[in-house]
Write a protein that holds these residues in place. Structure first.
Motif, mmCIF file in Angstrom:
data_model
loop_
_atom_site.group_PDB
_atom_site.id
_atom_site.type_symbol
_atom_site.label_atom_id
_atom_site.label_comp_id
_atom_site.label_asym_id
_atom_site.label_seq_id
_atom_site.Cartn_x
_atom_site.Cartn_y
_atom_site.Cartn_z
ATOM 1 N N PRO A 127 0.746 -1.257 -0.055
ATOM 2 C CA PRO A 127 -0.036 -0.175 -0.038
ATOM 3 C C PRO A 127 0.900 1.353 0.106
ATOM 4 O O PRO A 127 0.412 2.345 -0.296
ATOM 5 N N VAL A 128 2.145 1.153 0.478
ATOM 6 C CA VAL A 128 3.027 2.643 0.501
ATOM 7 C C VAL A 128 3.157 2.880 -0.986
ATOM 8 O O VAL A 128 3.118 4.231 -1.183
ATOM 9 N N ASN A 129 3.162 2.215 -1.828
ATOM 10 C CA ASN A 129 2.985 2.587 -3.331
ATOM 11 C C ASN A 129 1.902 3.544 -3.558
ATOM 12 O O ASN A 129 2.150 4.728 -4.251
ATOM 13 N N TYR A 130 0.798 3.442 -3.161
ATOM 14 C CA TYR A 130 -0.165 4.252 -3.099
ATOM 15 C C TYR A 130 0.261 5.775 -2.691
ATOM 16 O O TYR A 130 -0.152 6.477 -3.073
ATOM 17 N N LEU A 131 0.724 5.586 -1.595
ATOM 18 C CA LEU A 131 1.282 6.775 -0.787
ATOM 19 C C LEU A 131 2.188 7.613 -1.784
ATOM 20 O O LEU A 131 2.043 8.932 -2.021
ATOM 21 N N PHE B 271 -5.746 9.196 2.101
ATOM 22 C CA PHE B 271 -6.280 8.722 3.265
ATOM 23 C C PHE B 271 -6.932 7.405 3.155
ATOM 24 O O PHE B 271 -6.925 6.485 3.986
ATOM 25 N N VAL B 272 -7.487 6.857 1.955
ATOM 26 C CA VAL B 272 -8.069 5.625 1.707
ATOM 27 C C VAL B 272 -6.959 4.548 1.810
ATOM 28 O O VAL B 272 -7.008 3.516 2.599
ATOM 29 N N ALA B 273 -5.605 4.848 1.368
ATOM 30 C CA ALA B 273 -4.506 3.976 1.376
ATOM 31 C C ALA B 273 -4.202 3.920 3.218
ATOM 32 O O ALA B 273 -3.980 2.847 3.465
ATOM 33 N N PHE B 274 -4.158 5.037 3.789
ATOM 34 C CA PHE B 274 -3.975 4.960 5.171
ATOM 35 C C PHE B 274 -5.057 3.993 5.796
ATOM 36 O O PHE B 274 -4.684 3.065 6.895
ATOM 37 N N SER B 275 -6.131 4.269 5.336
ATOM 38 C CA SER B 275 -7.357 3.480 5.894
ATOM 39 C C SER B 275 -7.122 2.003 5.894
ATOM 40 O O SER B 275 -7.148 1.034 6.732
ATOM 41 N N ARG B 276 -6.777 1.630 4.676
ATOM 42 C CA ARG B 276 -6.421 0.101 4.335
ATOM 43 C C ARG B 276 -5.195 -0.346 5.088
ATOM 44 O O ARG B 276 -5.364 -1.455 5.647
ATOM 45 N N MET B 277 -4.365 0.488 5.356
ATOM 46 C CA MET B 277 -2.985 0.177 6.142
ATOM 47 C C MET B 277 -3.237 0.079 7.516
ATOM 48 O O MET B 277 -2.792 -0.967 8.138
ATOM 49 N N LEU C 71 -11.834 2.300 9.401
ATOM 50 C CA LEU C 71 -12.796 3.083 8.225
ATOM 51 C C LEU C 71 -12.521 4.711 8.390
ATOM 52 O O LEU C 71 -13.297 5.200 7.329
ATOM 53 N N ASP C 72 -11.819 5.098 9.344
ATOM 54 C CA ASP C 72 -11.602 6.558 9.556
ATOM 55 C C ASP C 72 -11.100 7.359 8.312
ATOM 56 O O ASP C 72 -11.856 8.258 7.753
ATOM 57 N N GLY C 73 -10.077 6.789 7.455
ATOM 58 C CA GLY C 73 -9.730 7.442 6.423
ATOM 59 C C GLY C 73 -10.578 7.408 5.081
ATOM 60 O O GLY C 73 -11.114 8.340 4.522
ATOM 61 N N GLN C 74 -11.517 6.371 5.137
ATOM 62 C CA GLN C 74 -12.651 6.369 4.130
ATOM 63 C C GLN C 74 -13.625 7.326 4.367
ATOM 64 O O GLN C 74 -14.098 8.079 3.424
ATOM 65 N N ILE C 75 -13.988 7.467 5.484
ATOM 66 C CA ILE C 75 -15.300 8.275 5.849
ATOM 67 C C ILE C 75 -14.526 9.977 5.595
ATOM 68 O O ILE C 75 -15.378 10.536 4.963
ATOM 69 N N ILE C 76 -13.429 10.124 5.984
ATOM 70 C CA ILE C 76 -12.822 11.589 5.782
ATOM 71 C C ILE C 76 -12.829 11.734 4.132
ATOM 72 O O ILE C 76 -13.210 12.797 3.647
ATOM 73 N N ALA C 77 -12.460 10.790 3.422
ATOM 74 C CA ALA C 77 -12.395 10.764 1.867
ATOM 75 C C ALA C 77 -13.920 11.259 1.590
ATOM 76 O O ALA C 77 -13.939 11.910 0.412
ATOM 77 N N PHE C 78 -15.039 10.583 2.014
ATOM 78 C CA PHE C 78 -16.212 10.981 1.543
ATOM 79 C C PHE C 78 -16.607 12.577 1.777
ATOM 80 O O PHE C 78 -16.991 13.509 0.936
ATOM 81 N N PHE C 79 -16.253 12.945 3.153
ATOM 82 C CA PHE C 79 -16.390 14.247 3.546
ATOM 83 C C PHE C 79 -15.562 15.442 2.365
ATOM 84 O O PHE C 79 -16.207 16.409 2.041
ATOM 85 N N THR C 80 -14.208 14.776 2.111
ATOM 86 C CA THR C 80 -13.689 15.523 1.123
ATOM 87 C C THR C 80 -14.095 15.845 0.023
ATOM 88 O O THR C 80 -14.116 16.941 -0.605
#
Lengths: 631, 99
Positions: free
Chosen positions: B3-7, B45-51, B55-64
């Motif tokens: 997943p670091v590649n996504y970052l 965010f989504v990558a961090f969420s996965r790492m 689900l926090d990162g995914q929720i923030i992605a929706f807000f964004t």
């Protein structure tokens, strides 16, 4: 009886309030209300006097505490009055002479459309002066003192449409403020030293204070007295105060205002007795003023200004006597009372003359008025004989006593003071004879004025002549009445104290010397103004005459030293203000302005430069956060 | 895949967007670059969420995304009205608010 004391003040105060707030509906009756209320005050005074005479000498002081004026922990001022023999003397003089002047004003101010207001101010003047002499503490006295200052301002400037009157009023007020400052400082010093400013406690605790402090208090009280009593160096307002209507001059010079300074010094006798240095200054001030006023009085051609110089000189006698300590207090007050009679009479006479002469004040344009104004002539003449100290009249006794007391001071000082008072008596005889001769004797010298109206001298109405007659009686008999059986001395002695001085020369010699000076003064005046015709236009005169006409350069002195000095001071203060204070303020503003001018360049309106600063700021924040975490 | 590649990809996209904002003048391009940065963040965010496995990162992605959608609506409206009055979409021309 003591409940009546407040009424003494309340009656004229009520008059002032009613007349000043009553409006035009009182225009027709206002002068009667004012006169009546002044007379009521005099009536109450007489009743209290009769009551006081009925009690023994030690039991004569009455006190009345109305309410606590300023109730503060450790600082208490009462609205309280004290009526002792000294206050009683003043009360009778103020309300008695004051009432006569009210009566006189009814006639004198008849054609003035603001007569109601005039009577309101007169009542206010009397009320303030009564408060001054009845107060039982210095703070209340100060209240009355300021009231007198206010009333004198209003009355001197009564004809305010004349710029000279407005200026004179302002001058009197300002010069008096200098003296008032002295009184307020004296009260503060008393409070810090004794913790109180009520008469009894302060005079009782004089022994505990250091002599230096007492001297300071004494000198400040003297400064106050100089302001109100027109003594050197605060004498300059008195001559100009003649701009007021003549009854005002009579009131200021005889019953109120200028007597306040003498009262203050005699009342504070306990302080002065313990401060010989302050006493010496008092005596010097009195002696200098005595000669100063007399010299000025010799040269003035304005009848009122000549009399003003005479007042200054006579008050100088009183201040000098008050400065002699217990040997002089009683005589200072005695001269004050007799002076109250004859000076009021003289001023009212002068007013009567002006009334008949279309308000002409230049004596060189009078002459021979004795035929036209017989009553004025006789009453003025009796006042004249009284003031020069003609044997048997009131001025003779009171002035003689002061001259004796001055000699009794002892040592070189005594000889100098005695000499000064004797010389003063001679000069008094000279200038008063001059006034008399110029006004009532010689040839008639008046001429038609610019509009061609020739004055028609006539006797004044009854309302004016009756007060003059009463005052003339006082001028003639008061001195002898006081002197027989030493009545006045016995009366006042319990309050002021008295010790008999031993003059180095006998009383007979002093009296004889006074008579010689008197004759010399009268003789010289007759030689100069009686024997030969008087020119209508004043001759140039000697250097001394010219100096005296200009009040011995008092105004020039004040102008050069105080006005110019003040101007220089303010100019330098303005310079400091502009260069230093403004410099700091303007410098700060300029540097802030310069900085913001540079900061403004950042706001260039290009979105991308804002974006750069945002990125930069974010980068710095992130870097700082990481750095902090690493540390 | 790591997943670091996504970052890395997210960082690359963000940099492209940032540089685009700084050097381009056209308001539409600028806008696209901002969207690019926002979506780079979403990706991170989504990558961090996965790492991290939550689900926090995914929720923030929706807000964004919601914020980005709102921003697009307002921003495009401003650009359109700007273009109508000035006949230009250059952000340098709209520099009148400076002192």
């Amino acid at each position: 009886m003591e409940n009546l004391i407040a009424l003494l003040i309340a009656a004229p105060l009520l008059g002032a309030v009613v007349l000043l707030c009553g409006g035009r509906r009182l225009d027709r009756t206002g002068h009667w209300i004012g006169t009546l209320l002044a007379a009521v005050s005099f009536g109450i005074g007489v009743a209290l006097f009769a009551d006081m005479l009925g009690r023994s000498a030690d039991d004569r002081t009455l006190t009345q505490n109305l309410y606590t004026w300023i109730p503060v922990e450790g600082f208490q001022a009462d609205m309280a009055f004290q009526l002792d023999q000294l206050s009683m003397t003043f009360v009778l003089l103020i309300s008695g002479v004051g009432t006569l002047i009210h009566v006189y004003s009814i006639g004198y101010m008849e054609h003035d459309e603001r007569r109601r207001r005039f009577f309101g101010y007169l009542n206010l003047f009397v009320a303030a002066m009564l408060l001054l002499v009845l107060a039982d503490n210095f703070l209340l006295l100060y209240f009355g003192w300021e009231g007198v200052g206010l009333a004198s301002y209003l009355l001197i400037g009564f004809w305010q449409h004349k710029p000279s009157a407005a200026t004179a009023a302002k001058k009197a007020f300002l010069v008096n403020r200098v003296g008032d400052m002295g009184l307020s400082i004296a009260i503060m010093l008393m409070f810090t030293t004794f913790g109180t400013f009520a008469f009894g406690p302060v005079f009782g605790a004089v022994g505990e204070a250091s002599e230096g402090m007492l001297t300071a208090i004494g000198l400040m009280l003297l400064l106050a007295a100089c302001g109100k009593s027109a003594q050197v160096p605060l004498q300059s307002w008195l001559g100009d105060a003649m701009e007021g209507p003549t009854p005002v001059s009579a009131l200021i010079h005889a019953a109120t205002m200028v007597t306040a300074g003498v009262y203050l010094i005699v009342r504070s006798g306990a302080v002065f007795n313990a401060a010989p240095d302050a006493q010496l200054v008092v005596v010097v001030v009195g002696a200098v003023t005595l000669l100063f006023g007399a010299i000025v009085g010799c040269a003035k051609d304005d009848i009122k200004k000549a009399l003003a110089g005479s007042t200054m000189s006579q008050i100088g006698y009183m201040i000098l006597a008050a400065g002699l300590g217990p040997i002089g207090y009683v005589f200072a007050i005695m001269h004050l009372v007799t002076h109250g009679f004859f000076k009021a009479g003289l001023f009212l006479g002068a007013g009567s003359v002006m009334h008949g002469m279309n308000d002409e004040v230049d004596m060189r344009k009078y002459g021979a008025l004795r035929k036209y104004m017989p009553v004025t002539f006789v009453t003025f003449g009796l006042g004249y004989l009284a003031i020069i100290g003609f044997p048997g009249l009131s001025g003779f006794f009171s002035k003689d006593m002061i001259i004796e007391a001055a000699f009794a001071k002892g040592g070189t000082e005594g000889w100098i003071l005695g000499g000064v008072t004797l010389l003063g008596a001679g000069i008094t005889a000279f200038y008063m004879t001059r006034v008399m001769l110029l006004t009532f004797f010689g040839e008639k010298r008046w001429q038609p004025d610019a509009q061609g109206h020739e004055p028609h001298p006539h006797e004044s109405p009854k309302s004016m002549t009756i007060p003059m007659v009463i005052l003339a009686f006082g001028s003639v008999f008061a001195g002898a009445f006081f002197e027989i059986g030493e009545r006045f001395l016995t009366w006042l002695e319990p309050v002021t104290g008295y010790e008999h001085g031993n003059p180095p020369v006998s009383a007979m010699t002093v009296t004889a010397a006074t008579m010689v000076m008197l004759l010399a003064g009268v003789g010289i005046a007759w030689g100069m103004y009686g024997r030969r015709p008087v020119p209508v236009l004043a001759p140039r005169g000697s250097f001394l005459t010219r100096a005296a006409r200009r009040d011995l350069y008092q105004d020039d002195f004040n102008h050069v030293v105080l006005v110019r000095g003040g101007e220089h001071l303010t100019r330098s203060l303005v310079y400091v203000d502009h260069s230093l204070v403004d410099g700091v303020v303007n410098g700060t503003a300029a540097s802030v302005g310069g900085l913001s001018g540079r900061l403004r360049k950042l706001q260039n309106g290009y979105a991308r430069s804002y974006a750069v600063s945002m990125f930069g700021g974010t980068a710095i924040l992130i870097a700082a956060t990481l750095l902090m975490r690493a540390v | 895949m790591n997943p670091v590649n996504y970052l890395y990809l997210a960082a690359l996209l963000f940099t492209i967007g940032a540089v685009g904002v700084l050097i381009r003048k056209n308001a539409i391009v600028l806008f696209m670059c901002i969207e690019l940065m926002l979506n780079a963040c979403n990706l991170a965010f989504v990558a961090f969420s996965r790492m991290h496995g939550n689900l926090d990162g995914q929720i923030i992605a929706f807000f964004t995304m919601v914020v980005a959608a709102a921003e697009v609506v307002v921003g495009l409206a401003i650009i359109v009205s700007l273009f109508r009055t000035r006949h230009s979409a250059s952000v340098d021309d709209a520099s009148l608010m400076k002192l």
